[in-house]
Each structure stands twice: as structure tokens, then as C-alpha cells.
Design a protein around this motif. Structure first.
Motif, short mmCIF file in Angstrom:
data_model
loop_
_atom_site.label_atom_id
_atom_site.label_comp_id
_atom_site.label_asym_id
_atom_site.label_seq_id
_atom_site.Cartn_x
_atom_site.Cartn_y
_atom_site.Cartn_z
N ALA A 115 0.89 -1.26 -0.04
CA ALA A 115 0.04 0.02 0.09
C ALA A 115 0.93 1.23 -0.10
O ALA A 115 0.40 2.15 -0.81
CB ALA A 115 -1.02 -0.14 1.31
N LEU A 116 1.80 1.14 0.69
CA LEU A 116 2.80 2.46 0.75
C LEU A 116 3.57 2.61 -0.57
O LEU A 116 3.57 3.69 -1.01
CB LEU A 116 3.86 2.24 2.01
CG LEU A 116 3.43 2.35 3.46
CD1 LEU A 116 4.51 2.08 4.37
CD2 LEU A 116 2.72 3.46 3.69
N ARG A 117 4.00 1.74 -1.04
CA ARG A 117 4.74 1.66 -2.14
C ARG A 117 3.94 2.06 -3.51
O ARG A 117 4.32 2.72 -4.24
CB ARG A 117 5.34 -0.01 -2.54
CG ARG A 117 6.07 0.01 -3.75
CD ARG A 117 7.09 -1.10 -3.76
NE ARG A 117 6.16 -2.43 -3.89
CZ ARG A 117 6.15 -3.23 -3.00
NH1 ARG A 117 6.69 -3.04 -1.71
NH2 ARG A 117 5.32 -4.21 -2.83
N ARG A 118 2.66 1.41 -3.36
CA ARG A 118 1.61 1.96 -4.74
C ARG A 118 0.76 3.02 -4.29
O ARG A 118 -0.29 3.33 -5.13
CB ARG A 118 0.99 0.52 -5.01
CG ARG A 118 1.82 -0.40 -5.66
CD ARG A 118 0.81 -1.65 -6.04
NE ARG A 118 1.96 -2.63 -6.48
CZ ARG A 118 1.15 -3.81 -7.17
NH1 ARG A 118 -0.16 -3.93 -7.36
NH2 ARG A 118 1.99 -4.79 -7.57
N ASN A 170 -6.20 -5.49 -1.32
CA ASN A 170 -6.17 -7.19 -1.80
C ASN A 170 -6.12 -7.54 -3.03
O ASN A 170 -5.54 -8.32 -3.49
CB ASN A 170 -7.71 -7.44 -1.05
CG ASN A 170 -7.78 -8.94 -0.77
OD1 ASN A 170 -7.10 -9.30 -0.16
ND2 ASN A 170 -8.60 -9.58 -1.43
N THR A 171 -6.83 -6.79 -4.00
CA THR A 171 -6.50 -6.99 -5.43
C THR A 171 -5.00 -6.72 -5.71
O THR A 171 -4.62 -7.74 -6.69
CB THR A 171 -7.34 -6.08 -6.26
OG1 THR A 171 -8.76 -6.16 -5.74
CG2 THR A 171 -7.12 -6.38 -7.81
N ALA A 172 -4.34 -5.98 -5.37
CA ALA A 172 -3.05 -5.66 -5.79
C ALA A 172 -1.97 -6.83 -5.21
O ALA A 172 -1.18 -6.99 -6.04
CB ALA A 172 -2.50 -4.26 -5.10
N ILE A 173 -2.31 -7.48 -4.28
CA ILE A 173 -1.54 -8.41 -3.71
C ILE A 173 -1.99 -9.84 -4.20
O ILE A 173 -1.28 -10.94 -3.79
CB ILE A 173 -1.34 -8.37 -1.91
CG1 ILE A 173 -2.61 -8.81 -1.55
CG2 ILE A 173 -0.72 -7.05 -1.67
CD1 ILE A 173 -2.36 -9.09 -0.04
N GLY A 174 -3.25 -9.88 -4.89
CA GLY A 174 -3.89 -10.95 -5.34
C GLY A 174 -4.32 -11.85 -4.20
O GLY A 174 -4.25 -13.27 -4.50
N GLY A 175 -4.88 -11.17 -3.26
CA GLY A 175 -5.72 -11.91 -2.34
C GLY A 175 -7.01 -12.54 -2.95
O GLY A 175 -7.47 -11.89 -3.96
N SER A 176 -7.56 -13.45 -2.14
CA SER A 176 -9.02 -13.74 -2.45
C SER A 176 -9.97 -12.83 -2.60
O SER A 176 -10.05 -11.94 -1.84
CB SER A 176 -9.26 -14.96 -1.43
OG SER A 176 -10.56 -15.21 -1.39
N LYS A 177 -10.99 -12.96 -3.54
CA LYS A 177 -11.90 -11.98 -3.53
C LYS A 177 -12.82 -11.73 -2.47
O LYS A 177 -13.53 -10.84 -2.03
CB LYS A 177 -12.80 -12.07 -5.01
CG LYS A 177 -12.10 -12.03 -6.07
CD LYS A 177 -12.99 -12.29 -7.22
CE LYS A 177 -12.16 -12.29 -8.69
NZ LYS A 177 -11.39 -11.46 -9.02
N THR A 178 -12.96 -13.00 -1.33
CA THR A 178 -13.86 -13.11 -0.33
C THR A 178 -13.02 -13.04 0.99
O THR A 178 -13.34 -13.39 1.96
CB THR A 178 -14.82 -14.27 -0.28
OG1 THR A 178 -13.57 -15.50 -0.45
CG2 THR A 178 -15.50 -14.57 -1.48
#
Length: 151
Positions: A17-20, A65-73
Motif C-alpha cells: 500500500a505504501l509503495r503503490r 487486496n487486489t494488488a496483492i492477489g488476495g482472495s476476492k472473499t
């Protein structure tokens, strides 16, 4: 402070989050959920290990969550989940996993990778006494994809 031993800054921290430049600010409801899991899981676990516990990931905004490829749920997006690690050497990840399983109410807990003796980290979530499923999973890689099995 989210709880006695978790600062707000720690609860929302993310290098990605900080980097982006991603806003990782929880809503009031998400913050309430963070306070609840801290009270019901983190603080009793901290008493058990008698010292600090590393939080690898706690709250994640949908964009993060999207940026790190986390689960949509992902329950991280609701403030209901945290990933913890034995970085400080007070208890192994396996010991923390088993303590939570045997002594605390939780929704879902995941033995994240590692081996049969110790996970690389522990994912744990908490919803409410009425909705917690006490579901235990093990994450592993198969054909380059993360899979889960019930344990």
C-alpha cells in the motif's frame, strides 16, 4: 489503539500500500471488526506466548487486496482476519495454531504452507460467536496454485 498490544498503524500497515500509494483506511465497521478479533484472538494468544507476536497482515482495503492477489472473499477486507508469525520466537506457529484451535473461538484458521511440523504463518479469522465456523484448513501448492484441504 486497536487493542492493548496492536496499534492502529500496525493494523493497517502494508508495504505494498505504501509503495503503490493505496489508501488502506478501514471504515468504522471494519475497525470494529479489527477490535473484536484483537480482543477475542490476538490478546488471549499474546498472554499465552507471554510476549509479542508479529502480524504479517491484518486489514486490507479492496484495492490493496487486489494488488496483492488476495482472495476476492478475503476476511482481511472486512477487518475479520489476521496473519500471524512466530518472528519473535516466543512460540512456534504450530504452537500458536494449536492454542487457538484448543482454547479460543474462531471462524477459520489456515496452516499456511510450511511443513507438517510448522506452518510458515497462521491465518485466523473471527466473525461472532454465532457465526464462527471453527473451520481448519491447510494451504499447500499444487501445480503452482494454492490449494486448501480441511484438517
Amino acid at each position: 489503539m486497536i487493542s492493548k498490544h496492536i496499534s492502529y498503524k500496525e493494523g493497517i500497515h502494508s508495504n505494498t500500500a505504501l509503495r503503490r500509494n493505496i489508501d488502506n483506511t478501514p471504515s468504522d465497521e471494519q475497525l470494529d471488526n479489527m477490535e473484536l478479533i484483537a480482543e477475542k484472538i490476538f490478546e488471549p494468544l499474546r498472554v499465552y506466548v507471554n510476549g509479542p507476536i508479529k502480524i504479517n497482515s491484518f486489514f486490507r482495503s479492496a484495492e490493496l487486496n487486489t494488488a496483492i492477489g488476495g482472495s476476492k472473499t478475503s476476511q482481511h477486507c472486512k477487518g475479520q482476519a489476521m496473519d500471524i508469525d512466530d518472528t519473535f520466537g516466543r512460540a512456534t506457529n504450530a504452537e500458536m495454531y494449536h492454542f487457538i484451535k484448543e482454547h479460543l473461538d474462531f471462524d477459520q484458521m489456515i496452516w499456511e504452507f510450511g511443513d507438517d511440523d510448522n506452518p510458515n504463518w497462521v491465518h485466523v479469522s473471527y466473525v461472532s460467536p454465532e457465526k464462527n465456523r471453527k473451520k481448519c484448513l491447510k494451504a499447500y501448492k499444487e501445480d503452482g496454485k494454492t490449494r486448501y484441504k480441511i484438517i
